[in-house]
Write a protein that holds these residues in place. Structure first.
Motif, PDB file in Angstrom:
ATOM      1  N   SER A 184       0.828  -1.206   0.000  1.00 57.75           N
ATOM      2  CA  SER A 184       0.000   0.000   0.000  1.00 57.75           C
ATOM      3  C   SER A 184       0.857   1.249   0.000  1.00 57.75           C
ATOM      4  O   SER A 184       0.618   2.184  -0.757  1.00 57.75           O
ATOM      5  N   VAL A 185       1.882   1.245   0.851  1.00 61.46           N
ATOM      6  CA  VAL A 185       2.744   2.433   0.907  1.00 61.46           C
ATOM      7  C   VAL A 185       3.418   2.665  -0.446  1.00 61.46           C
ATOM      8  O   VAL A 185       3.521   3.780  -0.936  1.00 61.46           O
ATOM      9  N   ASP A 186       3.868   1.539  -1.053  1.00 59.31           N
ATOM     10  CA  ASP A 186       4.467   1.669  -2.390  1.00 59.31           C
ATOM     11  C   ASP A 186       3.496   2.342  -3.351  1.00 59.31           C
ATOM     12  O   ASP A 186       3.856   3.255  -4.099  1.00 59.31           O
ATOM     13  N   LYS A 187       2.258   1.829  -3.334  1.00 60.45           N
ATOM     14  CA  LYS A 187       1.253   2.368  -4.238  1.00 60.45           C
ATOM     15  C   LYS A 187       1.006   3.851  -3.961  1.00 60.45           C
ATOM     16  O   LYS A 187       0.858   4.658  -4.900  1.00 60.45           O
ATOM     17  N   ILE A 188       0.955   4.186  -2.655  1.00 62.25           N
ATOM     18  CA  ILE A 188       0.752   5.602  -2.315  1.00 62.25           C
ATOM     19  C   ILE A 188       1.850   6.448  -2.962  1.00 62.25           C
ATOM     20  O   ILE A 188       1.596   7.460  -3.611  1.00 62.25           O
ATOM     21  N   GLU A 189       3.069   5.970  -2.840  1.00 62.70           N
ATOM     22  CA  GLU A 189       4.191   6.740  -3.426  1.00 62.70           C
ATOM     23  C   GLU A 189       4.050   6.837  -4.943  1.00 62.70           C
ATOM     24  O   GLU A 189       4.310   7.892  -5.541  1.00 62.70           O
ATOM     25  N   GLN A 190       3.608   5.752  -5.565  1.00 61.05           N
ATOM     26  CA  GLN A 190       3.438   5.765  -7.014  1.00 61.05           C
ATOM     27  C   GLN A 190       2.422   6.815  -7.441  1.00 61.05           C
ATOM     28  O   GLN A 190       2.638   7.583  -8.385  1.00 61.05           O
ATOM     29  N   HIS A 191       1.289   6.803  -6.738  1.00 65.82           N
ATOM     30  CA  HIS A 191       0.225   7.729  -7.112  1.00 65.82           C
ATOM     31  C   HIS A 191       0.631   9.182  -6.876  1.00 65.82           C
ATOM     32  O   HIS A 191       0.271  10.073  -7.631  1.00 65.82           O
ATOM     33  N   VAL A 192       1.399   9.386  -5.771  1.00 65.39           N
ATOM     34  CA  VAL A 192       1.911  10.746  -5.540  1.00 65.39           C
ATOM     35  C   VAL A 192       2.767  11.171  -6.723  1.00 65.39           C
ATOM     36  O   VAL A 192       2.700  12.308  -7.196  1.00 65.39           O
ATOM     37  N   ASP A 193       3.536  10.213  -7.215  1.00 73.43           N
ATOM     38  CA  ASP A 193       4.392  10.507  -8.350  1.00 73.43           C
ATOM     39  C   ASP A 193       3.571  10.884  -9.586  1.00 73.43           C
ATOM     40  O   ASP A 193       3.902  11.823 -10.311  1.00 73.43           O
ATOM     41  N   ARG A 194       2.505  10.116  -9.791  1.00 75.83           N
ATOM     42  CA  ARG A 194       1.597  10.425 -10.903  1.00 75.83           C
ATOM     43  C   ARG A 194       1.066  11.838 -10.769  1.00 75.83           C
ATOM     44  O   ARG A 194       1.061  12.625 -11.716  1.00 75.83           O
ATOM     45  N   ALA A 195       0.632  12.124  -9.543  1.00 79.88           N
ATOM     46  CA  ALA A 195       0.061  13.448  -9.303  1.00 79.88           C
ATOM     47  C   ALA A 195       1.107  14.535  -9.582  1.00 79.88           C
ATOM     48  O   ALA A 195       0.811  15.562 -10.194  1.00 79.88           O
ATOM     49  N   ARG A 196       2.316  14.266  -9.173  1.00 81.54           N
ATOM     50  CA  ARG A 196       3.390  15.243  -9.419  1.00 81.54           C
ATOM     51  C   ARG A 196       3.529  15.536 -10.897  1.00 81.54           C
ATOM     52  O   ARG A 196       3.700  16.667 -11.322  1.00 81.54           O
ATOM     53  N   LYS A 197       3.467  14.470 -11.719  1.00 78.78           N
ATOM     54  CA  LYS A 197       3.639  14.646 -13.154  1.00 78.78           C
ATOM     55  C   LYS A 197       2.528  15.526 -13.737  1.00 78.78           C
ATOM     56  O   LYS A 197       2.765  16.397 -14.565  1.00 78.78           O
ATOM     57  N   ILE A 198       1.320  15.236 -13.247  1.00 75.39           N
ATOM     58  CA  ILE A 198       0.190  16.023 -13.753  1.00 75.39           C
ATOM     59  C   ILE A 198       0.384  17.504 -13.395  1.00 75.39           C
ATOM     60  O   ILE A 198       0.212  18.395 -14.218  1.00 75.39           O
ATOM     61  N   ILE A 199       0.754  17.722 -12.126  1.00 71.28           N
ATOM     62  CA  ILE A 199       0.992  19.099 -11.688  1.00 71.28           C
ATOM     63  C   ILE A 199       2.061  19.750 -12.552  1.00 71.28           C
ATOM     64  O   ILE A 199       1.947  20.900 -12.971  1.00 71.28           O
ATOM     65  N   ARG A 200       3.098  18.982 -12.840  1.00 71.50           N
ATOM     66  CA  ARG A 200       4.186  19.560 -13.622  1.00 71.50           C
ATOM     67  C   ARG A 200       3.710  19.979 -15.009  1.00 71.50           C
ATOM     68  O   ARG A 200       4.073  21.014 -15.510  1.00 71.50           O
ATOM     69  N   ASN A 201       2.860  19.094 -15.608  1.00 71.10           N
ATOM     70  CA  ASN A 201       2.280  19.441 -16.907  1.00 71.10           C
ATOM     71  C   ASN A 201       1.446  20.695 -16.814  1.00 71.10           C
ATOM     72  O   ASN A 201       1.519  21.583 -17.653  1.00 71.10           O
ATOM     73  N   LEU A 202       0.650  20.710 -15.753  1.00 71.47           N
ATOM     74  CA  LEU A 202      -0.216  21.874 -15.552  1.00 71.47           C
ATOM     75  C   LEU A 202       0.613  23.144 -15.419  1.00 71.47           C
ATOM     76  O   LEU A 202       0.290  24.187 -15.962  1.00 71.47           O
ATOM     77  N   LEU A 203       1.713  23.029 -14.690  1.00 74.40           N
ATOM     78  CA  LEU A 203       2.542  24.219 -14.487  1.00 74.40           C
ATOM     79  C   LEU A 203       3.331  24.567 -15.740  1.00 74.40           C
ATOM     80  O   LEU A 203       3.730  25.705 -15.931  1.00 74.40           O
ATOM     81  N   GLY A 204       3.565  23.579 -16.601  1.00 71.49           N
ATOM     82  CA  GLY A 204       4.195  23.880 -17.871  1.00 71.49           C
ATOM     83  C   GLY A 204       3.371  24.906 -18.624  1.00 71.49           C
ATOM     84  O   GLY A 204       3.868  25.803 -19.291  1.00 71.49           O
ATOM     85  N   PHE A 205       2.080  24.782 -18.447  1.00 70.31           N
ATOM     86  CA  PHE A 205       1.145  25.703 -19.061  1.00 70.31           C
ATOM     87  C   PHE A 205       1.335  27.131 -18.527  1.00 70.31           C
ATOM     88  O   PHE A 205       1.142  28.110 -19.221  1.00 70.31           O
ATOM     89  N   ALA A 206       1.725  27.217 -17.252  1.00 68.01           N
ATOM     90  CA  ALA A 206       1.819  28.537 -16.625  1.00 68.01           C
ATOM     91  C   ALA A 206       3.240  29.071 -16.592  1.00 68.01           C
ATOM     92  O   ALA A 206       3.487  30.172 -16.163  1.00 68.01           O
TER      93      ALA A 206
END
Lengths: 127, 550
Positions: free
Chosen positions: B372-394
């Motif tokens: 579970s902890v591994d998965k949590i870290e994975q999903h956080v990573d996914r979220a980070r990528k999305i944020i990064r894309n979003l910020l690429g826009f800004a």
């Protein structure tokens, strides 16, 4: 003497406290400060090797805190902690003497790496 | 809010017409008044000279008669004149060359007829004129010309009497004048169809017959000019119509010669002139109205065009400010989300640290915790990528410029996707121009945009189709053109101008953020280029990028 002393300055309490715990678990002497003002208070009585400094904080922000630190104890290496939106602050910090900047959320390994590098630099200076 | 073009059209048209027509009418009217005045003056002058001439003719007539009478009175003896047979002879001679005399008579001091020759012999021979007005007048003045009167003969006539003083007595020679002669002279003034001329005495009694109504000694039907002292011309209204009168008092009698003219006849050239003027004014008005309409049309068209352009510009401004607002919001959100993400990551990390110390090899629960902890870290990573894309826009970072060969860049970029395309049976066709110059720009950003377009193209086709990448150099504008065309399902016309909007996507939920094209749009705009789209549903879509050389 040789134990690495790190201060974490960040207004996100949970984040800060968890990192301090994790660093302590790795035999690093870590302490936290919730704001720039608090950090400077602590610095008057204690010494540190590396300070990890969040850029975006209410009241005194990271850049100003950095200035004060560099005036007070210039030998301490400072690592700026930035969110993506504040990359320019990170760069500015480096202009003002910060060692490097790390982007949040950063895996602890990355942070540890950078802390290690900063520590080495500091030791290189002294020794 | 749309302008009221109809109202604007009418206001403008009417304004032009008014400003043109009012001066036109003013000028025309002024000219008309001027012309009218000048012409009327001319007519009056002519009339004046005409009445003068006529008056002189009549005066001459009377002068001649008086002269003749004087000759007769002074070239014959009293005896010859009072002897009726010799008076007859004398009268015949007078009568031979002139129809002016009706009779002749010799009258003594007391008013008795001494001799008479004429048609009223029986009537007048025995008459005594002692109390007659004319008798007394001729005794006073020596010569007397009478007004027309009925007299003893009960017919309108006029006499000229001459008094001759001889030794200690005086006698009077009297002739009756043929009023037809005077009438004839006056009738010569009757020109045109509507004018009239007549003589009146001081009591405004007709001495000649006018053309239109009135008998001897009646009042003329016209205005009273009997008291005219000096020759004049007047303009009056007679029975509702404008009329010119010329009046001249005679020298020999106390009569007035009156000529009446109808201005319609006299002024008919003026009227014709007016008609022409009206015609040309109307023509002018038509031309002005047409011109105004055409000009206003052009003006309104230009206004419409400008309005449309302005609307398009303000749309673009709106779009741009939307983008800015959105990017600010995105930056804010990203930063806000980063903080909890960072905390989650640290907590998960801490949990991992704690678990690492424990012996979890055999314990199922610990194993589950670990996973579970591994998965949590994975999903956080996914979220980070999305944020990064979003910020690429800004992101407002400095672009990294370098020299780029577009064809090479395209080869590299299409290379990334060749595998994926082949698996979907999509062909990537390249049509590069040979004359593409190197450009100075940000390589990674252009690559990001091209990747975005290629991905979209592949997604649009789904499978079985062709993506065509074309390059062209536009010499006139010094730009490099890149076309990415696909044989996919196309974009509907009403969605075509929304494709570059942030968060606009035609993909299913979760399959696309809708940010790719808006990021590409803002990147290209910042690099000084343009990005456009053309599409036809069922046939395909073409995205065109234009990049300046610098």
């Amino acid at each position: 003497m040789d134990t690495l002393r790190v201060m974490i300055v960040d207004d996100e309490d949970d984040f800060r406290e968890t990192i301090v715990k994790r660093l302590n678990a790795r035999k690093i002497l870590a302490e936290g400060a919730a704001s720039g003002v608090k950090a400077l208070e602590v610095l008057e009585t204690k010494d540190f090797d590396v300070i990890v400094l969040d850029v975006k904080m209410p009241d005194m922000d990271g850049i100003e805190t950095l200035r004060h630190i560099k005036k007070l104890k210039p030998e301490i290496e400072v690592i700026m902690l930035t969110g993506h939106a504040s990359v320019e602050f990170g760069l500015k910090g480096m202009q003002l003497g910060a060692f490097d900047y790390v982007m949040k959320p950063a895996p602890l390994n990355e942070l540890l790496d950078t802390i290690g590098q900063a520590y080495n630099k500091k030791r290189g200076l002294i020794h | 809010m749309e302008r009221n073009y109809r109202k604007l059209w009418w206001r403008n048209c009417l304004a032009i017409i008014c400003f043109s027509v009012i001066p036109l009418l003013f000028v025309n009217f002024s000219l008309y008044l001027l012309f009218d005045r000048i012409y009327t003056e001319k007519v009056k002058e002519t009339l004046l000279s005409s009445v003068e001439n006529q008056k002189n003719t009549i005066d001459l007539f009377f002068n001649e008669r008086i002269a003749q009478l004087y000759t007769v009175a002074n070239t014959n003896t009293f005896e010859e004149l009072t002897d009726e047979s010799s008076l007859n002879k004398i009268f015949d001679v007078m009568h031979a060359k002139s129809t002016s005399y009706i009779d002749i008579g010799m009258i003594d001091n007391e008013g008795n007829h001494l001799a008479y020759v004429g048609p009223y012999y029986n009537l007048l021979k025995t008459v005594n004129y002692k109390n007659e007005l004319w008798f007394r007048a001729v005794k006073t003045h020596g010569v007397y010309v009478s007004d027309i009167f009925m007299g003893y003969r009960h017919a309108p006539h006029l006499i000229i009497a001459l008094m001759v003083k001889e030794r200690n007595t005086s006698w009077i020679l009297r002739v009756t004048i043929n009023i037809e002669n005077i009438n004839d002279i006056v009738h010569k003034s009757w020109t045109g169809k509507l004018n009239d001329a007549f003589l009146v005495n001081r009591e405004n009694m007709l001495q000649t017959l006018p053309r239109f109504g009135g008998d001897f000694l009646e009042h003329p039907t016209y205005h009273d000019f009997s008291s005219t002292a000096a020759t004049k011309v007047e303009r009056r209204v007679f029975r509702g119509t404008d009329t010119f009168y010329a009046a001249a008092p005679l020298d020999n009698t106390k009569w007035v010669l009156v000529i009446k003219e109808s201005p319609d006849e006299l002024l008919s050239p003026l009227q014709e002139g007016i008609n022409w003027a009206l015609f040309f004014t109307t023509l002018g008005l038509v031309i002005i109205a047409t011109g105004a309409a055409l000009f206003t049309n052009t003006l309104i068209d230009r206004i419409k065009k400008t309005d449309r352009e302005n609307a398009a510009k303000s749309d673009m401004l709106l779009q741009a400010s939307k983008m800015i607002a959105l990017s600010k919001m995105a930056a804010g959100i990203a930063h806000e989300v980063n903080n909890p993400l960072a905390s989650i990551a640290e907590r998960a990390g801490w949990m991992k640290d704690l678990l690492a110390d424990q012996d979890i090899a055999g314990n199922e629960i610990f194993a589950e915790f670990n996973e579970s902890v591994d998965k949590i870290e994975q999903h956080v990573d996914r979220a980070r990528k999305i944020i990064r894309n979003l910020l690429g826009f800004a992101r407002r970072g400095e672009p990294a410029t370098g020299i780029i060969n577009i064809n090479n860049l395209l080869d590299e970029t299409t290379g990334f996707l060749e595998n994926e395309a082949r698996q979907l049976n999509i062909r990537i066709e390249k049509r590069y121009a040979d004359n593409i110059p190197v450009i100075t720009s940000d390589l990674s950003q252009i690559q990001q945009v091209v990747l975005n377009l290629l991905n979209n193209a592949i997604d649009a086709i789904e499978h079985n189709g062709t993506v065509t990448v074309t390059t062209r150099y536009l010499e006139k504008t010094d730009e490099v053109e890149i076309d990415v065309a696909d044989t996919g399902k196309g974009i509907a016309e009403n969605e075509l101008n929304k494709v570059f909007d942030p968060f606009f996507t035609t993909k299913e939920v979760g399959k696309g953020t809708g940010l790719g094209l808006s990021i590409s749009y803002s990147i290209i705009e910042k690099l000084g280029g343009k990005i456009r789209v053309q599409s036809k549903v069922g046939e395909g879509t073409v995205f065109t990028i234009l990049l300046p050389k610098q």
